[in-house]
Design an enzyme around this catalytic site. Structure first.
Site, PDB file in Angstrom:
ATOM      1  N   SER A 179      11.439  62.422  73.667  1.00 29.72           N
ATOM      2  CA  SER A 179      10.721  62.365  72.395  1.00 29.72           C
ATOM      3  C   SER A 179       9.637  63.422  72.250  1.00 29.72           C
ATOM      4  O   SER A 179       9.311  63.824  71.137  1.00 29.72           O
ATOM      5  CB  SER A 179      10.118  60.972  72.202  1.00 29.72           C
ATOM      6  OG  SER A 179       9.267  60.645  73.273  1.00 29.72           O
ATOM      7  N   HIS A 207      15.943  59.708  69.192  1.00 31.44           N
ATOM      8  CA  HIS A 207      15.795  61.014  68.533  1.00 31.44           C
ATOM      9  C   HIS A 207      17.100  61.805  68.453  1.00 31.44           C
ATOM     10  O   HIS A 207      17.104  62.932  67.965  1.00 31.44           O
ATOM     11  CB  HIS A 207      14.723  61.837  69.252  1.00 31.44           C
ATOM     12  CG  HIS A 207      13.388  61.165  69.217  1.00 31.44           C
ATOM     13  ND1 HIS A 207      12.519  61.302  68.162  1.00 31.44           N
ATOM     14  CD2 HIS A 207      12.800  60.306  70.086  1.00 31.44           C
ATOM     15  CE1 HIS A 207      11.435  60.583  68.392  1.00 31.44           C
ATOM     16  NE2 HIS A 207      11.587  59.962  69.549  1.00 31.44           N
ATOM     17  N   LYS A 239      13.664  56.717  62.384  1.00 29.45           N
ATOM     18  CA  LYS A 239      13.603  58.183  62.540  1.00 29.45           C
ATOM     19  C   LYS A 239      14.668  58.802  61.625  1.00 29.45           C
ATOM     20  O   LYS A 239      14.480  58.791  60.412  1.00 29.45           O
ATOM     21  CB  LYS A 239      13.720  58.517  64.018  1.00 29.45           C
ATOM     22  CG  LYS A 239      12.536  57.891  64.777  1.00 29.45           C
ATOM     23  CD  LYS A 239      12.532  58.143  66.232  1.00 29.45           C
ATOM     24  CE  LYS A 239      11.233  57.722  66.892  1.00 29.45           C
ATOM     25  NZ  LYS A 239      10.882  56.299  66.790  1.00 29.45           N
TER      26      LYS A 239
HETATM   27  C1  PLP Z   1      12.465  57.310  72.629  1.00 28.24           C
HETATM   28  C2  PLP Z   1      11.802  56.287  71.750  1.00 28.24           C
HETATM   29  N1  PLP Z   1      12.147  55.002  71.868  1.00 28.24           N
HETATM   30  C3  PLP Z   1      11.573  54.043  71.117  1.00 28.24           C
HETATM   31  C4  PLP Z   1      10.608  54.357  70.191  1.00 28.24           C
HETATM   32  C5  PLP Z   1       9.981  53.250  69.409  1.00 28.24           C
HETATM   33  O1  PLP Z   1      10.699  53.013  68.263  1.00 28.24           O
HETATM   34  P1  PLP Z   1       9.986  52.237  67.060  1.00 28.24           P
HETATM   35  O2  PLP Z   1       9.107  53.243  66.397  1.00 28.24           O
HETATM   36  O3  PLP Z   1      11.111  51.770  66.203  1.00 28.24           O
HETATM   37  O4  PLP Z   1       9.216  51.127  67.668  1.00 28.24           O
HETATM   38  C6  PLP Z   1      10.228  55.700  70.016  1.00 28.24           C
HETATM   39  C7  PLP Z   1       9.231  56.130  69.037  1.00 28.24           C
HETATM   40  O5  PLP Z   1       8.637  55.548  68.275  1.00 28.24           O
HETATM   41  C8  PLP Z   1      10.830  56.672  70.815  1.00 28.24           C
HETATM   42  O6  PLP Z   1      10.475  57.949  70.705  1.00 28.24           O
END
Ligand code: PLP
Length: 386
Positions: A179, A207, A239
């Site tokens: 990320s 992502h 996203k």
């Molecule tokens: C790799 C990854 N997993 C999970 C999340 C969390 O997802 P959410 O924003 O839906 O809680 C994020 C970023 O927010 C992320 O970059």
């Protein structure tokens, strides 16, 4: 008498002095390329709305129609009376999209990662995590109480050594696209290792979905990896999908197991059905409008070429995440501020989001950016670093 428990001033001052203090900017209006924030218009290069669907007319129309059909609140958890046909249809469509038997919706990606890892591992097990995994994957590993081990970033040899030493039931956990770096996990080699060591493999492709693969199927489509090879696949909907929520995709038994055991699934209110309806629309757009991925790749290529000519330190990424490594937190905040003064919103990413000494500008692209906007950003970066 003053209660010392509430004396946060010292810690807040320390964060400020270390350039680690975080502040929110207030956005007025929809998520888009041009954002009105704190009374001025900025060009947005920091959102995860990679395909430009968050404010898409069809997605908004589906959301509004969803509200008309289902109201706003879902009333309860999925296991009580909150699971509507909108949720159910989206799960079936996500299963078909990912080529998995079934999919299960979670309210957020953070909750999916906490819930899945802690449902599948316990005290006597081992969890192996890439050092640069997202916080939610690390937190899920810690919550599970399994033996927690981190391997060097994307380092298959280190992972192999740690898997060989894992006495107990083990699961390998990784971002698909990292990320904060934008690079890919070496999944084919990881699949092979997990199979050889009879370990579980969980990939969070928050992502990659929408961005990678001919049909937007993410990192598993990019590498051509089936359900047998990546049995636990996680995606987030906030996203590239442009909406909100998350899903886990995998076998029938995996999903049934999570319905029984994932506490962040069982003990929380289902996300609004209208959000599921909006996501069904964005899932359709994400698959059929492949020009969005093509436009994104064109912009990314243009940016990388221009940035390299300027001597900026880029990372090994061909995804929508294009960080410019700076190192020092203070200098990173200052660079972000200089971009802001020129009308560009690029976030300064600092520890603990990234390791100490690796602060960076995290530049992200959207299919809705224009080439002119990319060129203007490059010019602003040149000025910011002059
Ligand atoms: C790799 C990854 N997993 C999970 C999340 C969390 O997802 P959410 O924003 O839906 O809680 C994020 C970023 O927010 C992320 O970059």
């Amino acid at each position: 008498m003053v209660n010392a428990f509430y004396d946060f001033a010292g810690e807040l001052r320390r964060l400020e002095q270390d350039n680690l203090y975080r502040r929110r900017r207030v956005v007025d209006g929809p998520q888009d390329i041009k954002l009105n924030a704190d009374g001025r218009q900025l060009i947005n290069f920091c959102s995860n709305d990679y395909l430009g669907l968050a404010n898409h007319p069809e997605v908004k129309a589906a959301f509004k129609a969803g509200v008309d059909s289902y109201g706003v609140g879902s009333g309860s958890a999925h296991l009580i009376c909150g699971h509507s046909n909108a949720h159910h249809a989206l799960e079936e469509e996500l299963a078909a999209f990912t080529g998995r038997d079934r999919a299960l919706l979670f309210s957020t990606g953070y909750m999916a990662n906490l819930g899945v890892i802690s449902a599948l591992l316990g005290r006597s097990d081992t969890v192996l995590e890439d050092r640069l995994n997202h916080a939610s994957l690390l937190d899920g590993g810690l919550l599970s109480r399994a033996r927690f081990q981190r391997y060097r970033h994307a380092d298959v040899e280190d992972l192999q050594a740690k898997l060989s030493n894992a006495a107990s039931k083990a699961m390998v956990v990784s971002d698909g696209v990292f990320s904060m770096d934008g690079d890919l996990a070496p999944l084919p080699a990881m699949v092979e290792l997990a199979e050889r060591h009879h370990a579980g493999l969980l990939v969070d492709d928050a992502h990659g979905f929408g961005v990678l693969g001919k049909n937007g199927g993410g990192v598993v489509e990019h590498f051509g990896l089936s359900q047998n090879q990546v049995p636990i696949l996680i995606g987030t909907l906030g996203k590239a999908f442009g909406t909100f929520g998350a899903f886990v995709a995998g076998s029938e038994d995996l999903i049934e197991m999570l319905i029984q055991k994932a506490r962040s699934y069982v003990f929380t209110t289902a996300l609004p059905a209208a959000v599921a309806e909006a996501t069904r629309a964005s899932l359709r757009l994400l698959q059929v409008e492949s020009w969005r991925r093509e436009q994104l790749q064109n912009l990314i290529g243009r940016f990388r070429q221009g940035a390299q000519q300027q001597g900026l330190e880029l990372m090994d990424s061909f995804t929508a995440i294009q960080p410019v490594l700076i190192g020092d937190s203070g200098q990173t905040v200052a660079a972000s501020q200089r971009l802001l003064e020129q009308g560009f919103w690029v976030s300064a990413i600092r520890p603990p989001t990234v390791p100490a000494g690796s602060a960076r500008l995290r530049i992200t692209f959207s299919a809705n950016h224009t080439e002119q906007q990319v060129d203007a950003l490059l010019a602003a970066l040149a000025k910011a670093f002059s």
